[in-house]
Motif scaffolding. Structure first.
Motif, PDB file in Angstrom:
ATOM      1  N   ALA A  79       0.641  -1.324   0.140  1.00  0.00           N
ATOM      2  CA  ALA A  79       0.173  -0.319   0.168  1.00  0.00           C
ATOM      3  C   ALA A  79       0.317   1.253  -0.171  1.00  0.00           C
ATOM      4  O   ALA A  79       1.566   1.576   0.389  1.00  0.00           O
ATOM      5  CB  ALA A  79      -0.795   0.078   1.067  1.00  0.00           C
ATOM      6  N   SER A  80       0.603   2.516  -0.770  1.00  0.00           N
ATOM      7  CA  SER A  80       1.255   3.657  -0.882  1.00  0.00           C
ATOM      8  C   SER A  80       1.367   3.763   1.133  1.00  0.00           C
ATOM      9  O   SER A  80       2.494   4.771   0.879  1.00  0.00           O
ATOM     10  CB  SER A  80       0.360   4.588  -1.667  1.00  0.00           C
ATOM     11  N   ASP A 112      -2.326  -0.230  -4.243  1.00  0.00           N
ATOM     12  CA  ASP A 112      -3.593   0.330  -3.626  1.00  0.00           C
ATOM     13  C   ASP A 112      -3.807   1.457  -5.049  1.00  0.00           C
ATOM     14  O   ASP A 112      -4.817   2.436  -4.871  1.00  0.00           O
ATOM     15  CB  ASP A 112      -3.513   1.081  -2.379  1.00  0.00           C
ATOM     16  N   ASP A 113      -3.242   0.969  -6.297  1.00  0.00           N
ATOM     17  CA  ASP A 113      -3.003   1.952  -7.348  1.00  0.00           C
ATOM     18  C   ASP A 113      -4.393   1.481  -8.130  1.00  0.00           C
ATOM     19  O   ASP A 113      -4.560   0.934  -9.565  1.00  0.00           O
ATOM     20  CB  ASP A 113      -2.093   2.659  -8.126  1.00  0.00           C
ATOM     21  N   ASN A 114      -5.437   0.241  -7.760  1.00  0.00           N
ATOM     22  CA  ASN A 114      -5.303  -1.284  -8.735  1.00  0.00           C
ATOM     23  C   ASN A 114      -5.200  -1.338  -9.737  1.00  0.00           C
ATOM     24  O   ASN A 114      -5.891  -1.933 -10.587  1.00  0.00           O
ATOM     25  CB  ASN A 114      -7.173   0.375  -8.769  1.00  0.00           C
TER      26      ASN A 114
END
Length: 243
Positions: A79-80, A112-114
């Motif tokens: 995750a970012s 979490d950038d899809n």
């Protein structure tokens, strides 16, 4: 002309200090010659310590930070906002203290950038090509650490890696499992590479890389277009220095 140099440091802080001096000098020379510089940062204990030392030295240096593009040799695909991300650690250690244009910070995609890992890999490779345009993607300076197993970035021993710009790792032997990394090809396109290595757990790998001409560890395969500089502390070089 290619060259390889090994310098001895007392401990991890001395490695970071010596590396900082070299980084500042290199950036100043590159910016003077080209107008801008591309540097790839590394994570890890000594890598982040180097950024902390660099953060203290930059304000009084002659280096124009606004002319630097910051990249990372590899990144954990998490995750970012994860503390595991090299980019987040670098922000705390160095980047948050600098005035850097957003388009000069080239972070790898996050989980979490899809995007799935393969799509993220392709997207970032396209980004690199876009930034360099008609020129072949090439760092002016790459900072590398080395693991006790001889891995660099997220290129681990015994694995076959794609000869592309970016490598995706779906089952890293060192967690987290998913990672994105510069390929060995892209790393070795760097004009200059500085290794920062400290700790007794690196001693066996350091000896193998520098004393065994048949060494197959990833660190032994790294070779800059110009200078490759190893800065190694007394503990990491214990076996090497005694040879």
């Amino acid at each position: 002309m290619k060259s390889v140099e090994v310098r001895k440091a007392v401990n991890a802080l001395d490695v970071a200090t010596k590396a900082t001096d070299e980084i500042l000098q290199t950036l100043q020379e590159v910016i003077h010659a080209k107008g801008s510089a591309h540097i790839a940062l590394t994570g890890g204990t000594v890598g982040i310590l180097t950024l902390e030392v660099l953060a203290k030295a930059l304000p009084t240096s002659q280096v124009h930070v606004s002319k630097i593009h910051f990249w990372w040799g590899d990144e954990r695909f998490v995750a970012s906002d994860s503390a595991d991300r090299n980019a987040n650690q670098a922000r705390v250690a160095l980047l948050d203290s600098l005035d850097i244009a957003p388009d000069h910070l080239h972070e790898f995609p996050s989980a979490d950038d899809n995007l799935d890992l393969q799509v993220a890999k392709g997207q970032f490779a396209a980004h690199i090509k876009a930034v360099f345009g008609d020129s072949e993607p090439r760092m002016d300076l790459t900072i590398l650490g080395m693991g006790p197993d001889g891995h660099v970035a997220s290129l681990f021993p015994g694995e076959q890696h794609e000869n592309e710009l970016i490598v995706s790792v779906s089952d890293s032997p060192k967690p987290p499992a998913q990672r994105l990394s510069f390929s060995m090809h892209l790393i070795s396109q760097s004009e200059k590479i500085i290794f920062v290595v400290a700790g007794i757990d690196k001693a066996e790998a350091v000896e193998s890389v520098h004393k065994d001409p048949e060494c197959k560890l990833p660190a032994a395969q790294v070779s800059a277009r110009g200078d490759t500089l190893w800065i190694i502390d007394e503990a990491a070089g214990a076996a090497f220095w005694s040879c």
